[in-house]
Motif scaffolding. Sequence first.
Motif, mmCIF file in Angstrom:
data_model
loop_
_atom_site.group_PDB
_atom_site.id
_atom_site.type_symbol
_atom_site.label_atom_id
_atom_site.label_comp_id
_atom_site.label_asym_id
_atom_site.label_seq_id
_atom_site.Cartn_x
_atom_site.Cartn_y
_atom_site.Cartn_z
ATOM 1 N N LYS A 394 0.452 -1.409 -0.232
ATOM 2 C CA LYS A 394 -0.147 0.004 -0.419
ATOM 3 C C LYS A 394 0.800 1.467 0.143
ATOM 4 O O LYS A 394 0.228 2.287 -0.139
ATOM 5 N N MET A 395 2.213 0.613 -0.068
ATOM 6 C CA MET A 395 3.071 2.724 -0.295
ATOM 7 C C MET A 395 2.473 3.330 -0.616
ATOM 8 O O MET A 395 3.017 4.527 -0.446
ATOM 9 N N PRO A 396 2.803 3.250 -1.558
ATOM 10 C CA PRO A 396 2.810 3.921 -2.985
ATOM 11 C C PRO A 396 1.948 4.724 -2.733
ATOM 12 O O PRO A 396 1.918 6.250 -3.615
ATOM 13 N N GLU A 397 1.031 3.979 -3.216
ATOM 14 C CA GLU A 397 -0.929 4.597 -3.023
ATOM 15 C C GLU A 397 -0.689 5.745 -1.735
ATOM 16 O O GLU A 397 -1.191 6.484 -2.025
ATOM 17 N N LYS A 398 -0.037 4.965 -0.796
ATOM 18 C CA LYS A 398 -0.833 5.883 0.501
ATOM 19 C C LYS A 398 0.254 7.853 0.125
ATOM 20 O O LYS A 398 -0.111 8.739 1.083
ATOM 21 N N VAL A 399 1.431 7.502 0.127
ATOM 22 C CA VAL A 399 2.182 7.957 0.238
ATOM 23 C C VAL A 399 1.993 8.680 -0.968
ATOM 24 O O VAL A 399 3.037 10.210 -1.075
ATOM 25 N N LEU A 408 14.206 7.931 -3.550
ATOM 26 C CA LEU A 408 14.883 6.807 -3.311
ATOM 27 C C LEU A 408 14.122 6.259 -1.848
ATOM 28 O O LEU A 408 14.869 5.704 -0.867
ATOM 29 N N PHE A 409 13.123 6.932 -1.535
ATOM 30 C CA PHE A 409 12.552 7.085 -0.158
ATOM 31 C C PHE A 409 12.200 5.532 0.141
ATOM 32 O O PHE A 409 11.910 4.873 0.792
ATOM 33 N N LEU A 410 10.933 4.717 -1.553
ATOM 34 C CA LEU A 410 10.991 3.447 -1.280
ATOM 35 C C LEU A 410 11.507 2.260 -0.424
ATOM 36 O O LEU A 410 12.517 0.986 0.209
ATOM 37 N N ASN A 411 13.428 2.684 -1.522
ATOM 38 C CA ASN A 411 14.889 1.707 -0.739
ATOM 39 C C ASN A 411 15.034 2.584 0.334
ATOM 40 O O ASN A 411 15.201 0.973 1.119
ATOM 41 N N LYS A 433 14.819 9.178 10.613
ATOM 42 C CA LYS A 433 15.545 10.015 9.578
ATOM 43 C C LYS A 433 14.622 10.123 7.787
ATOM 44 O O LYS A 433 15.159 10.995 7.414
ATOM 45 N N VAL A 434 15.017 8.785 7.883
ATOM 46 C CA VAL A 434 13.252 8.715 6.574
ATOM 47 C C VAL A 434 12.513 9.213 6.595
ATOM 48 O O VAL A 434 12.693 9.634 5.597
ATOM 49 N N LEU A 435 11.345 9.568 7.704
ATOM 50 C CA LEU A 435 10.329 10.297 7.179
ATOM 51 C C LEU A 435 11.034 11.902 7.134
ATOM 52 O O LEU A 435 10.220 12.816 6.916
ATOM 53 N N ALA A 436 11.952 12.364 7.825
ATOM 54 C CA ALA A 436 13.146 13.743 8.016
ATOM 55 C C ALA A 436 13.283 14.110 6.568
ATOM 56 O O ALA A 436 12.918 15.407 6.166
ATOM 57 N N GLU A 437 14.103 13.382 6.407
ATOM 58 C CA GLU A 437 14.687 13.995 4.934
ATOM 59 C C GLU A 437 13.911 13.331 3.889
ATOM 60 O O GLU A 437 13.655 14.566 2.915
ATOM 61 N N PHE A 438 12.047 13.346 3.805
ATOM 62 C CA PHE A 438 11.290 13.539 2.819
ATOM 63 C C PHE A 438 10.051 13.968 3.076
ATOM 64 O O PHE A 438 9.053 14.338 3.010
ATOM 65 N N LYS A 439 10.746 14.442 4.471
ATOM 66 C CA LYS A 439 9.545 15.662 4.962
ATOM 67 C C LYS A 439 7.787 14.813 5.213
ATOM 68 O O LYS A 439 7.299 15.161 5.002
#
Length: 579
Positions: A394-399, A408-411, A433-439
Amino acid sequence: MASEFHHSSSSSLTESNSVVDNEQYASCSNSNVAVTPEVIPILSPGGTREWIPCCSDELKPVVGMKFMSVEEGISFYKAYSKAAGFVMRKSTATKRKALDVIAFQYCLCNKAGFKEKAIVKVGGMPNVKKGEGNEDKVPIPRRRLVTRVGCKARMVMKYKNEGFYVVTEFREPHVHALYTPGCLKFQKAGRKMNILHKKMIIDNSKVNIGPVKTFRLMKELVGSYDNVGASKQDFKNFHRDLKAYIEGSDAQMFVNNFQNKKLLWSAFFFDYEVDEDEQLCKAFWADPICRKNYALFGDMVSFDTTFQTNRYNMIFGPFTGVDHHKKCVTFGAALIAHEDIVSFEWVFRTFLKAMGGNEPACLITDEDPAMKIAIPKVFQTAEHRFCMWHIMKKMPEKVGRQITQDTLFLNKICKCVWSEEIEPTEFEEKWGKVLAEFKLQDHEWLKQLYEKRQMWIPAYFRDSFLCGIMRTTSRSESENNFYTKFTNPHLTLVEFYMRFESALDAQRHTQGQFDNDSKHKHPECKTSFALEKHASKIYTVSVFYDFQEELEIGCFHCGLEEYKKENGFEIFTIREGCT
C-alpha cells in the motif's frame, strides 16, 4: 425397425419439362453407396433455378413409404439430407388429441420460409447512454446473416389408423445451392460435441483455460480443424450452457460435493452456515492431507482474505504455512459472505475445531480491523502479527506515486523495515531519519503505521519462534500469485472448487518432487568439514543451501583478529570481511 418401401411410377425427380443428362443421373441414382452430393441444376417452368441432389435411390423418400414411428421417419430424412447436401429441420406437427399421437409431421430444409424482420425500438438502443436523448441517435442493428430463402423441399408424414406413418408428400427440388463436403463441416448437421470435447472443456477450465483456447488445443491434438468435429462456437456454447446449468443450484451442488466427500472420506472436515434467507454465507473445509500438514508445519499460519475468486463476491481465505522445503502449504480454506467480526470468529473457531484445538505459535493476517478483534476471542496463546507484504504494497498509493517513483524513499524505508538484525531503538531512529529526509513526519497513514509497529516490524518480535521464516519472505504474495493462476472473479462456486482442487494438486505435486530430490539426491559440499557433509544428509535441499551459505560466510568471510586471556576468560575478537 426397417421401413417399408412402396415405389410407384410417380417417383420421378420432377414433373417439370426439364432436360436432364439421363446417363449421368442414372449412374448416381443406381449406386448403393452414399457419394459426394452432385447436384443437377434444372430450370422449372416458372423460370426459377432449382437444384436436385443426386444420391442413391435407397436414401430418397418416396410417396407411400411407411414408417413405424415419427422418429424413424425423421431419422431417415435426416440421413437423406446429409447425403443430399442440405440440413433438415422439423416443422409443424399436428396432434390427434383423442389418440395422443402426431397426425402430421413436416420435415423441411433448414432454408425453408423467410425470417421475420425485427422491429427496431429506438428507446432501447445499445448506443444510447443513460441520461441522453434519443432524438439524434441512429439505431445500430445487429448484423446477422440470413439463411432462410423460401426453399420448398420437404417430406410430410401422415398417421394411419393401422399404427404407422405414410409419406404423403415429397418435394425434392431446392431453390438454393446445396452444400459441398467442404461446407458441410460448418453446418449444424456436420458438427457434434462428443464426450472428448466436453471433458476437454471441463478439465481445461480447472487450470483457467477457456473454451476458445481449448478449441485451439483440440485442433493441435487431432491435426486440423476439419478433424475436430465441432466449431469454436460449439465449444463456447457448451461452456455457457454448463455455467447456466450450475448457476441454478450452485451453492447446493457446492455443499453436496463436500458432504459426499465427508461420507466417503472420514477424515475430511467440512462445515458451513446459511443466513436467514437460506443463502450460503460461511463455509470451511480441510482434507486429511491439509490436516496432516498442519500437524507437521502448523507453527506459523498465514490467513489472507484479499482474493477475488467467484461471481458472488464471497471472500476466499486460505490458511497457509511453510513446509520443510520453505514452500507454501495449505492447511484449509474458508469462504465467507461478509468480512465482519462474527464471520471471522466462526472461521477461526472452525479452523481450530478441524485441527483438534491446536493453536499455532503465530498467526499472520492483514490489517483488517474486524479480524484484529476476532482473533483474541478465539486464540488464547497464538501471537497475532500483521503481514508486512500487505502493508508495503500500500505504500506507493498512500504516500504518493511522485515520491515513490521520483525518489529513493522506497529503497530507504524498505532497508529500515525489513532489517532483521536491528533492535527496536535502532528501528525507531532510522524510521525517524527517513521521514525527516522526505518531510513526511506529519503524514497521517505513516503515523498510524508507526503506532502499531509492534504488530508488523520484525525488530519487535525477533525472539518469536519461526518468525524469521514468515518475516523475510512474502508468503501472502506467493500464495496470491499461486491462486491467481487458477481462479478469476467470474467463477461459480462449483467451478471455483474444481480449480481449488487443481491448485492443491499442483502444490502437492511440487512438494512430492522436492521430497524425492531430498531423499534420493544430495547437494555438493563446498568444504571438507564433516559438519557440512552431515547437514547435507539430514536437511532438505532448500534448507541445506541456507545452512551452506551461513557456513561459508562463517568460515571464509570472517576471521580471528585477536585472542587473549583476561581474568580467567578467553577473549576472541572476530572481524567480518576477512578473506
